[in-house]
Design a protein around this motif. Structure first.
Motif, PDB file in Angstrom:
ATOM      1  N   MET A 144       0.832  -1.197   0.000  1.00 32.36           N
ATOM      2  CA  MET A 144       0.000   0.000   0.000  1.00 32.36           C
ATOM      3  C   MET A 144       0.870   1.251   0.000  1.00 32.36           C
ATOM      4  N   PHE A 145       0.417   2.267  -0.716  1.00 31.95           N
ATOM      5  CA  PHE A 145       1.085   3.562  -0.668  1.00 31.95           C
ATOM      6  C   PHE A 145       0.672   4.321   0.594  1.00 31.95           C
ATOM      7  N   VAL A 146      -0.665   4.449   0.782  1.00 31.16           N
ATOM      8  CA  VAL A 146      -1.227   5.180   1.927  1.00 31.16           C
ATOM      9  C   VAL A 146      -2.397   4.372   2.484  1.00 31.16           C
ATOM     10  N   SER A 147      -2.156   3.589   3.528  1.00 29.41           N
ATOM     11  CA  SER A 147      -3.219   2.785   4.128  1.00 29.41           C
ATOM     12  C   SER A 147      -4.271   3.701   4.747  1.00 29.41           C
ATOM     13  N   ASN A 148      -5.550   3.397   4.458  1.00 30.13           N
ATOM     14  CA  ASN A 148      -6.628   4.293   4.876  1.00 30.13           C
ATOM     15  C   ASN A 148      -7.967   3.554   4.864  1.00 30.13           C
ATOM     16  N   GLY A 149      -9.034   4.292   5.228  1.00 28.52           N
ATOM     17  CA  GLY A 149     -10.403   3.862   4.971  1.00 28.52           C
ATOM     18  C   GLY A 149     -10.913   2.657   5.722  1.00 28.52           C
ATOM     19  N   LEU A 150     -10.380   2.375   6.916  1.00 28.46           N
ATOM     20  CA  LEU A 150     -10.842   1.203   7.666  1.00 28.46           C
ATOM     21  C   LEU A 150     -12.277   1.406   8.162  1.00 28.46           C
ATOM     22  N   ALA A 151     -13.123   0.400   7.943  1.00 26.55           N
ATOM     23  CA  ALA A 151     -14.492   0.407   8.451  1.00 26.55           C
ATOM     24  C   ALA A 151     -15.034  -1.019   8.364  1.00 26.55           C
ATOM     25  N   TRP A 152     -16.048  -1.302   9.195  1.00 30.05           N
ATOM     26  CA  TRP A 152     -16.635  -2.644   9.231  1.00 30.05           C
ATOM     27  C   TRP A 152     -18.133  -2.568   8.993  1.00 30.05           C
ATOM     28  N   SER A 153     -18.657  -3.579   8.328  1.00 27.79           N
ATOM     29  CA  SER A 153     -20.088  -3.677   8.074  1.00 27.79           C
ATOM     30  C   SER A 153     -20.837  -3.853   9.400  1.00 27.79           C
ATOM     31  N   PRO A 154     -22.129  -3.505   9.440  1.00 25.44           N
ATOM     32  CA  PRO A 154     -22.864  -3.586  10.704  1.00 25.44           C
ATOM     33  C   PRO A 154     -22.992  -5.003  11.263  1.00 25.44           C
TER      34      PRO A 154
END
Length: 287
Positions: A144-154
């Protein structure tokens, strides 16, 4: 959906996190560097300085916060201001630093790294999992260049993860019992015009809300990767949304200041009432 200014300041804001116990939103200022908090009516702003650039934070079951530094993780007690080092990240290239992070349904804090070189940036970022006792595991090795955007489904069975410079979003099958991530699938690929994916959040309908940092928007994706809606944020470079409030029906968005051809409100903390509710974000199991 209309955004208003919650906090007007030249913040280099990231990682907003709603604290339902204290009724405030915590977020970091990478420019100071500091961890801040404010109520949703704009009152009771507080700030805790930290030694180095703070990339992201997570709420602990104890009430403490886990705070990422460029090469380490700290624990902050907001009541006393006491800071202690939890763990250092070993084996990272010298030009890397920790970036976006969020607590997962497994009770661990997940945080990725990025290459800080502006030119000739390399895909040498990794993704780490940090448990409450300070054990750190490299889950995704480089790529990865810029690790980002972590989120989890409900339902806690899907993990989303992006590369802001890819620019792409992946989804993984996720085990909330063990923290295992499997079956990586390319969820979406973005452009500068559509909005490179920065921080993100999920709502209770399973939609993925991504800050389009290069386009001044929040993109809302279906669980299959289609853009359903695009909301202008009024700022030039939004960095991360978080669902906040008693019913998780307000969206708070951090932003960057001093952008080329920017606006006076860049760097502000923005807020909007939504027509949905957010998926609750888990707490770090530090006790």
């Amino acid at each position: 959906m209309k955004f208003d200014v919650l906090l007007s300041a030249a913040l280099k804001g990231e990682s907003p996190v709603w604290d339902d116990r204290r009724n405030c939103v915590f977020f970091v200022d990478m420019g100071k560097p500091a961890v801040n908090s404010v109520r949703l009516d704009g009152s009771e702003f507080r700030s805790w300085p930290v030694p180095e650039l703070a990339g992201s934070i997570g709420l602990g079951e104890s009430g403490n916060l886990i705070v990422s530094q460029p090469k380490s993780l700290l624990v902050l007690n907001p009541e006393t201001g006491r800071l202690r080092e939890l763990v250092r990240v070993e084996g990272e290239p010298p030009e890397n630093r920790l970036n976006d992070g969020k607590t997962g349904p497994d009770g661990a804090f997940w945080v990725g790294s990025m290459d800080t070189k502006r030119e000739r940036r390399e895909s040498i970022g990794s993704l780490f999992r940090v448990t409450g006792d300070g054990r750190i595991t490299r889950v995704i090795e480089r790529g990865m260049f810029v690790s980002n955007g972590l989120a989890w489904s409900p339902d806690h069975l899907i993990m989303y993860h992006s590369d802001s410079a890819g620019p792409w979003i992946n989804r993984y099958d996720f085990s909330p019992a063990t923290g295992a991530v499997t079956n990586p699938t390319r969820f979406a690929e973005l452009s500068e015009q559509a909005g490179r994916p920065d921080g993100a959040a999920c709502d209770i309908e399973g939609r993925y809300w991504s800050a389009g940092v290069s386009a001044g928007v929040i993109n809302v994706f279906s669980p299959t990767g289609a853009i359903l809606k695009t909301y202008p944020t009024e700022v030039t470079a939004p960095t991360m949304p978080a669902f906040c409030g008693e019913n998780l029906d307000y969206l708070v968005v951090t932003s960057l200041p001093d952008r080329p051809n920017g606006r006076d409100i860049d760097g502000s903390l923005m807020i909007a009432k939504t027509d949905t509710r957010g998926a609750p974000v888990s707490r770090w199991k530090d006790r």
